[in-house]
Structure formats: structure tokens, C-alpha cells
Design an enzyme around this catalytic site. Structure first.
Site, PDB file in Angstrom:
ATOM      1  N   SER A  15       0.828  -1.204   0.000  1.00  0.00           N
ATOM      2  CA  SER A  15       0.000   0.000   0.000  1.00  0.00           C
ATOM      3  C   SER A  15       0.866   1.260   0.000  1.00  0.00           C
ATOM      4  CB  SER A  15      -0.910   0.014   1.222  1.00  0.00           C
ATOM      5  OG  SER A  15      -1.650  -1.185   1.289  1.00  0.00           O
TER       6      SER A  15
HETATM    7  N1  SAH Z   1      -1.090  -4.067   3.555  1.00  0.00           N
HETATM    8  C1  SAH Z   1      -0.296  -4.863   2.658  1.00  0.00           C
HETATM    9  C2  SAH Z   1      -0.937  -5.219   1.341  1.00  0.00           C
HETATM   10  C3  SAH Z   1      -2.183  -4.982   0.948  1.00  0.00           C
HETATM   11  S1  SAH Z   1      -2.770  -5.599  -0.593  1.00  0.00           S
HETATM   12  C4  SAH Z   1       0.986  -4.171   2.304  1.00  0.00           C
HETATM   13  O1  SAH Z   1       1.075  -2.963   2.464  1.00  0.00           O
HETATM   14  O2  SAH Z   1       1.877  -4.847   1.815  1.00  0.00           O
HETATM   15  C5  SAH Z   1      -4.048  -6.648   0.028  1.00  0.00           C
HETATM   16  C6  SAH Z   1      -3.627  -8.011   0.458  1.00  0.00           C
HETATM   17  O3  SAH Z   1      -4.817  -8.736   0.827  1.00  0.00           O
HETATM   18  C7  SAH Z   1      -2.966  -8.835  -0.640  1.00  0.00           C
HETATM   19  O4  SAH Z   1      -1.768  -9.370  -0.171  1.00  0.00           O
HETATM   20  C8  SAH Z   1      -3.997  -9.931  -0.929  1.00  0.00           C
HETATM   21  O5  SAH Z   1      -3.408 -11.156  -1.354  1.00  0.00           O
HETATM   22  C9  SAH Z   1      -4.685 -10.066   0.414  1.00  0.00           C
HETATM   23  N2  SAH Z   1      -6.009 -10.695   0.360  1.00  0.00           N
HETATM   24  C10 SAH Z   1      -6.954 -10.581  -0.597  1.00  0.00           C
HETATM   25  N3  SAH Z   1      -8.038 -11.301  -0.294  1.00  0.00           N
HETATM   26  C11 SAH Z   1      -7.784 -11.916   0.903  1.00  0.00           C
HETATM   27  C12 SAH Z   1      -8.512 -12.807   1.733  1.00  0.00           C
HETATM   28  N4  SAH Z   1      -9.738 -13.243   1.416  1.00  0.00           N
HETATM   29  N5  SAH Z   1      -7.939 -13.231   2.881  1.00  0.00           N
HETATM   30  C13 SAH Z   1      -6.684 -12.819   3.213  1.00  0.00           C
HETATM   31  N6  SAH Z   1      -5.945 -11.965   2.466  1.00  0.00           N
HETATM   32  C14 SAH Z   1      -6.474 -11.517   1.313  1.00  0.00           C
END
Ligand code: SAH
Length: 214
Positions: A62
Site C-alpha cells: 500500500s
Molecule cells: N497491507 C499490505 C498489502 C495490501 S494488498 C501491504 O502494504 O503490503 C491486500 C492483500 O490482501 C494482498 O496481499 C492480498 O493477497 C490479500 N487478500 C486478498 N483477499 C484476501 C482474503 N480473502 N484473505 C486474506 N488476504 C487476502
């Protein structure tokens, strides 16, 4: 020897103040978390540019100003137990871990789950529990939580997760679809859930089940 301040990092910290990050604990947590540690080598130079960047599995780390906004909106206290849905790189996780007593974080992609675990261990952050799962239902055995942060967008209010909040607990989550998403804050009160729309955002969608790497 005195370390020379990195000008890009200095500008980045000034920018956080400009966008209204006033909570000194949040500022300190962001300032002391090396974003470059969460990025692939080819992108480390961009660590303090205020933009989201690609990580593995088509996901993104993010935008740091948004990480700070979400963290401040969560109103964390040192005694809190927090849940994060969407570990991704682990950058936001590391910041939460500096502000809360214990953090539980869930990711659906095995490669991201593994590398986030390794990165946080290398940084000496030990108050985080990781789980490889679909985060939509939360982490039942560890519930209820004081705080919940969702970092992937759901089309509707994630009521199952609100059910895992303590009374008085707060959840921050992006809600909406491709047409537009809002960063929402939900407070669980004795009279029901109180909602606030904080700011327009763009997150990757929350996807069901586990990700399968090719
Ligand atoms: N906050 C993190 C990334 C956010 S992107 C950072 O800054 O690196 C959102 C993340 O949510 C991704 O890694 C994606 O794979 C995860 N995600 C999406 N759907 C999900 C679910 N159902 N359960 C767990 N994680 C999920």
C-alpha cells in the site's frame, strides 16, 4: 558516527505531517519501519516515494501515506489485540506491531505469507501471529479483537468481521467495488455499529479462498 538522514525519507516524513498525521506514536512507528525491507531489490530505491508498488502474486504494498492514515484511524493503544486481513508484504503489519500488544494477520497467498513472516523475523518483530487462510471470516480462536484492519476491498460492509470486534472496538476497511471505494471506520457499540466514511481509496479486491501459485 551519526547516520546521514536519507533526503527521500525525510521528505516522506514531512509529507505525513502535511496530510494530517498528527499522532506522534503513528509518526514514530512509520519513521522507524524501513519500507525498503518489504520491497523486491529492483524497487528498493522507490521505498520513500509515496506510491503503492507491486509485490508478488499481482498484489501491491500500500501507499505509505494511506498506511499512515489507516493506522491513525484505527486509534491503537499499547494494550490492544489487533487483527489484520491482507498481510501482503507485511509493511502495515510491522507498523501495527509497534503500536499494539499483539497482531494477528491473515494472507491468502502462500508466497506472501512466507516472505512477510521472514521479513518481520529479520526485523526482530515478534508479537505477530501469521495465518495462511481466507481472512473473510476472521480468526475465530483469537477473537474478539480491539481493532481490525482490512487491507483489501469488499463490495459490502464485512459484517462477519465486525462480529469479531469487542464492544467499543474499531474496524477500518475499504468498502466498494471498481466504481469506487470508501475507507470506512466502524465502531461496535451497545446500540449497534456506528459507521463513518473517511476518504475515497483504491485497494485490490478481497478474493475468496486460497491463492494457488503457478
Ligand atoms: N497491507 C499490505 C498489502 C495490501 S494488498 C501491504 O502494504 O503490503 C491486500 C492483500 O490482501 C494482498 O496481499 C492480498 O493477497 C490479500 N487478500 C486478498 N483477499 C484476501 C482474503 N480473502 N484473505 C486474506 N488476504 C487476502
Amino acid at each position: 558516527m551519526i547516520a546521514r538522514p536519507d533526503p527521500a525519507k525525510y521528505r516522506f516524513v514531512m509529507r505525513l505531517r502535511d496530510i494530517g498525521i498528527t499522532d506522534s506514536r503513528v509518526l514514530a512507528a512509520v519513521e522507524t519501519t524501513p519500507r525498503e525491507a518489504f520491497l523486491p531489490d529492483a524497487l528498493k530505491d522507490l521505498a520513500y516515494a509515496d506510491r503503492p508498488l507491486p509485490i508478488a502474486e499481482g498484489q501491491t504494498i500500500s501507499q505509505p501515506s494511506l498506511v499512515a492514515i489507516m493506522t491513525q484511524a484505527l486509534e491503537l493503544a499499547p494494550e490492544h489485540k489487533a487483527l489484520e486481513i491482507g498481510t501482503g508484504s507485511g509493511y502495515q503489519t510491522a507498523i501495527l506491531a509497534k503500536l499494539a500488544r499483539r497482531v494477528f494477520t491473515i494472507e491468502r497467498w502462500p508466497a506472501l505469507f512466507e516472505s512477510a513472516r521472514e521479513t518481520l523475523a529479520a526485523l526482530g518483530i515478534a508479537n505477530v501471529a501469521f495465518r495462511l487462510a481466507d481472512g473473510y471470516e476472521g480468526w475465530i480462536e483469537a477473537a474478539p479483537f480491539d481493532r481490525i484492519l482490512v487491507t483489501a476491498a469488499t463490495p459490502e460492509r464485512p459484517d462477519a468481521l465486525i462480529g469479531s470486534l469487542k464492544l467499543g472496538g474499531v474496524m477500518v476497511a475499504p468498502v466498494g467495488d471498481r466504481g469506487g471505494q470508501m475507507l470506512m471506520r466502524y465502531r461496535r457499540t451497545a446500540e449497534g455499529t456506528v459507521e463513518e466514511a473517511l476518504t475515497a481509496v483504491r485497494f485490490v479486491p478481497m478474493l475468496p479462498g486460497l491463492g494457488k501459485s503457478d
